[in-house]
Design a protein around this motif. Structure first.
Motif, PDB file in Angstrom:
ATOM      1  N   ARG A  72       0.806  -1.244   0.117  1.00 16.28           N
ATOM      2  CA  ARG A  72       0.051   0.167   0.054  1.00 16.28           C
ATOM      3  C   ARG A  72       0.847   1.127   0.116  1.00 16.28           C
ATOM      4  O   ARG A  72       0.460   2.379  -0.351  1.00 16.28           O
ATOM      5  CB  ARG A  72      -0.863   0.044   1.344  1.00 16.28           C
ATOM      6  CG  ARG A  72      -1.786   1.148   1.244  1.00 16.28           C
ATOM      7  CD  ARG A  72      -2.691   1.174   2.320  1.00 16.28           C
ATOM      8  NE  ARG A  72      -3.576   2.345   2.457  1.00 16.28           N
ATOM      9  CZ  ARG A  72      -3.248   3.451   3.340  1.00 16.28           C
ATOM     10  NH1 ARG A  72      -1.882   3.290   4.008  1.00 16.28           N
ATOM     11  NH2 ARG A  72      -3.868   4.667   3.613  1.00 16.28           N
ATOM     12  N   TRP A  73       2.202   1.036   0.702  1.00 16.73           N
ATOM     13  CA  TRP A  73       2.962   2.312   0.553  1.00 16.73           C
ATOM     14  C   TRP A  73       4.487   1.703   0.478  1.00 16.73           C
ATOM     15  O   TRP A  73       4.583   0.630   0.781  1.00 16.73           O
ATOM     16  CB  TRP A  73       2.805   3.027   1.993  1.00 16.73           C
ATOM     17  CG  TRP A  73       3.208   2.215   3.010  1.00 16.73           C
ATOM     18  CD1 TRP A  73       2.066   1.696   3.939  1.00 16.73           C
ATOM     19  CD2 TRP A  73       4.484   1.788   3.839  1.00 16.73           C
ATOM     20  NE1 TRP A  73       2.589   0.828   4.821  1.00 16.73           N
ATOM     21  CE2 TRP A  73       4.179   1.034   4.937  1.00 16.73           C
ATOM     22  CE3 TRP A  73       5.620   2.065   3.491  1.00 16.73           C
ATOM     23  CZ2 TRP A  73       5.144   0.616   5.722  1.00 16.73           C
ATOM     24  CZ3 TRP A  73       6.638   1.838   4.379  1.00 16.73           C
ATOM     25  CH2 TRP A  73       6.489   1.036   5.432  1.00 16.73           C
ATOM     26  N   VAL A  74       5.331   2.507   0.127  1.00 13.27           N
ATOM     27  CA  VAL A  74       6.827   2.262  -0.226  1.00 13.27           C
ATOM     28  C   VAL A  74       7.617   3.496   0.410  1.00 13.27           C
ATOM     29  O   VAL A  74       7.335   4.685  -0.029  1.00 13.27           O
ATOM     30  CB  VAL A  74       7.046   2.147  -1.523  1.00 13.27           C
ATOM     31  CG1 VAL A  74       8.542   2.126  -2.052  1.00 13.27           C
ATOM     32  CG2 VAL A  74       6.419   0.809  -2.148  1.00 13.27           C
ATOM     33  N   TYR A  75       8.442   3.497   1.096  1.00 13.01           N
ATOM     34  CA  TYR A  75       9.348   4.127   1.535  1.00 13.01           C
ATOM     35  C   TYR A  75      10.808   3.596   1.331  1.00 13.01           C
ATOM     36  O   TYR A  75      11.525   2.747   1.566  1.00 13.01           O
ATOM     37  CB  TYR A  75       9.545   4.357   3.287  1.00 13.01           C
ATOM     38  CG  TYR A  75      10.690   5.103   3.697  1.00 13.01           C
ATOM     39  CD1 TYR A  75      10.557   6.553   3.551  1.00 13.01           C
ATOM     40  CD2 TYR A  75      11.463   4.651   4.782  1.00 13.01           C
ATOM     41  CE1 TYR A  75      11.465   7.481   3.694  1.00 13.01           C
ATOM     42  CE2 TYR A  75      12.449   5.513   5.368  1.00 13.01           C
ATOM     43  CZ  TYR A  75      12.416   7.012   4.959  1.00 13.01           C
ATOM     44  OH  TYR A  75      13.249   7.983   5.463  1.00 13.01           O
ATOM     45  N   SER A  76      11.539   4.624   0.096  1.00 12.31           N
ATOM     46  CA  SER A  76      12.960   4.289  -0.161  1.00 12.31           C
ATOM     47  C   SER A  76      13.729   5.344  -0.034  1.00 12.31           C
ATOM     48  O   SER A  76      13.479   6.567   0.222  1.00 12.31           O
ATOM     49  CB  SER A  76      12.521   3.975  -1.656  1.00 12.31           C
ATOM     50  OG  SER A  76      12.143   5.050  -2.469  1.00 12.31           O
ATOM     51  N   LEU A 192       8.614   8.611   0.245  1.00 12.39           N
ATOM     52  CA  LEU A 192       7.601   8.184   0.670  1.00 12.39           C
ATOM     53  C   LEU A 192       6.177   8.241  -0.044  1.00 12.39           C
ATOM     54  O   LEU A 192       5.829   9.387  -0.205  1.00 12.39           O
ATOM     55  CB  LEU A 192       7.295   8.394   2.236  1.00 12.39           C
ATOM     56  CG  LEU A 192       6.058   7.649   2.913  1.00 12.39           C
ATOM     57  CD1 LEU A 192       6.212   6.388   2.903  1.00 12.39           C
ATOM     58  CD2 LEU A 192       5.719   8.331   4.180  1.00 12.39           C
ATOM     59  N   ALA A 193       5.993   7.093  -0.809  1.00 11.04           N
ATOM     60  CA  ALA A 193       4.690   6.967  -1.741  1.00 11.04           C
ATOM     61  C   ALA A 193       3.526   6.016  -0.969  1.00 11.04           C
ATOM     62  O   ALA A 193       4.041   4.999  -0.790  1.00 11.04           O
ATOM     63  CB  ALA A 193       5.144   6.547  -2.957  1.00 11.04           C
ATOM     64  N   VAL A 194       2.346   6.692  -1.256  1.00 10.46           N
ATOM     65  CA  VAL A 194       1.234   6.072  -0.706  1.00 10.46           C
ATOM     66  C   VAL A 194       0.272   5.776  -1.742  1.00 10.46           C
ATOM     67  O   VAL A 194       0.208   6.859  -2.466  1.00 10.46           O
ATOM     68  CB  VAL A 194       0.803   6.713   0.706  1.00 10.46           C
ATOM     69  CG1 VAL A 194      -0.546   5.846   1.035  1.00 10.46           C
ATOM     70  CG2 VAL A 194       1.794   6.724   1.774  1.00 10.46           C
ATOM     71  N   LEU A 195      -0.256   4.743  -1.980  1.00  8.64           N
ATOM     72  CA  LEU A 195      -1.432   4.662  -2.953  1.00  8.64           C
ATOM     73  C   LEU A 195      -2.435   5.631  -2.805  1.00  8.64           C
ATOM     74  O   LEU A 195      -2.901   6.084  -1.673  1.00  8.64           O
ATOM     75  CB  LEU A 195      -2.276   3.242  -3.154  1.00  8.64           C
ATOM     76  CG  LEU A 195      -1.140   2.092  -3.433  1.00  8.64           C
ATOM     77  CD1 LEU A 195      -2.037   0.900  -3.333  1.00  8.64           C
ATOM     78  CD2 LEU A 195      -0.694   2.145  -4.880  1.00  8.64           C
ATOM     79  N   PRO A 196      -2.998   6.402  -3.828  1.00 10.97           N
ATOM     80  CA  PRO A 196      -3.003   5.817  -5.159  1.00 10.97           C
ATOM     81  C   PRO A 196      -1.716   6.418  -6.058  1.00 10.97           C
ATOM     82  O   PRO A 196      -1.682   6.575  -7.224  1.00 10.97           O
ATOM     83  CB  PRO A 196      -4.167   6.277  -5.961  1.00 10.97           C
ATOM     84  CG  PRO A 196      -4.576   7.788  -5.048  1.00 10.97           C
ATOM     85  CD  PRO A 196      -3.998   7.427  -3.619  1.00 10.97           C
ATOM     86  N   ALA A 197      -0.869   6.952  -5.302  1.00 14.00           N
ATOM     87  CA  ALA A 197       0.393   7.351  -6.031  1.00 14.00           C
ATOM     88  C   ALA A 197       1.176   6.266  -6.481  1.00 14.00           C
ATOM     89  O   ALA A 197       0.947   5.017  -6.044  1.00 14.00           O
ATOM     90  CB  ALA A 197       1.462   8.180  -4.909  1.00 14.00           C
TER      91      ALA A 197
END
Length: 257
Positions: A72-76, A192-197
């Motif tokens: 649902r989210w990605v932190y890179s 930090l990206a969270v859907l719907p991104a």
């Protein structure tokens, strides 16, 4: 070689995207020794499952991205100047922790470092960087396990993801660990990206069951194939273009899980 290591390197610059990367490549005699050190260390070293880069027999970038599919989210985030930031003293400490004597660790560090740090062009730098980062990997994996999320690292690229809410203290805690271990983050690559991104891991989309190429990269590959078919690629660029096409085909053929 250990008394005058500068004599056994050649220095040059290569372009990577918009940046210029300084390469310090060992000459043949030293390169053979470093390759021997790197190969034996890699085969004898046990690394946690979260580590994907520079591990013999371990899947690569696509498989590292695969473990984050369905998130649902990605932190890179990336680390700044990964190899050059690893001092000879840190290499020695990692070797001692792996079971080498102080004397052996000192000799390996002197043969595998230049100007007191890991050189960018050495075949021993990848496995030594994994050893140097091992302690940090274990702490970050503990955080991920505690929060019920996923963590992976490919070289200097660290990724966390989850299917629920983003842990409220995750970003602060990860940065605190890296700072305490004296690693420097490249702030321009932190995201930090969270859907719907769009969720991207190592440049691949991880929204579905399997990693996918971005639309922009697919268009680029389509153009490369057209140029290759019509023999409009300069000889000096052939290897690079074919590498891109082979990588795209590998991603597109990855089995769904």
């Amino acid at each position: 070689m250990t008394r005058a290591p500068q004599r056994y390197y050649r220095r040059f610059a290569i372009r990577k995207g918009k940046k210029i990367r300084q390469i310090e490549a060992p000459k043949v005699a030293l390169k053979l020794i470093q390759r021997w050190i790197g190969a034996h260390l890699a085969s004898a070293t046990s690394l946690p499952d979260c580590v994907f880069g520079f591990v013999p027999g371990k899947p690569g970038v696509t498989e590292a991205a695969q473990m984050h599919c369905g998130a649902r989210w990605v932190y890179s985030l990336d680390l700044r100047d990964f190899f050059p930031s690893i001092a000879a003293s840190r290499v020695m400490s990692a070797l001692v922790a792996s079971g080498y004597s102080q004397r052996a660790s000192n000799l390996i560090a002197r043969l595998a470092t230049l100007d007191g740090r890991l050189p960018q062009g050495s075949p021993a730098s990848p496995v030594l960087s994994n050893l140097a980062f091992l302690e940090t990997d274990l702490v970050l994996q503990e955080i991920a396990n505690r929060e019920g999320i996923r963590y992976s690292r490919y070289a200097d690229d660290l990724v966390f993801s989850g299917r629920g809410d983003v842990p409220s203290n995750l970003v602060v805690e990860v940065k605190a660990v890296l700072a305490a271990k004296q690693w420097v983050i490249a702030p321009e690559k932190e995201q930090l990206a969270v859907l719907p991104a769009r969720l991207k891991v190592h440049g691949l989309l991880v929204h579905g069951q399997t990693p996918r190429l971005t639309k922009g990269y697919r268009n680029r590959i389509r153009a490369y194939r057209h140029l290759l078919l019509n023999e409009k690629i300069a000889p000096d660029d052939l290897s690079r273009i074919r590498g891109h096409i082979a990588y795209a085909e590998h991603v597109e053929k990855s089995p769904k899980k």
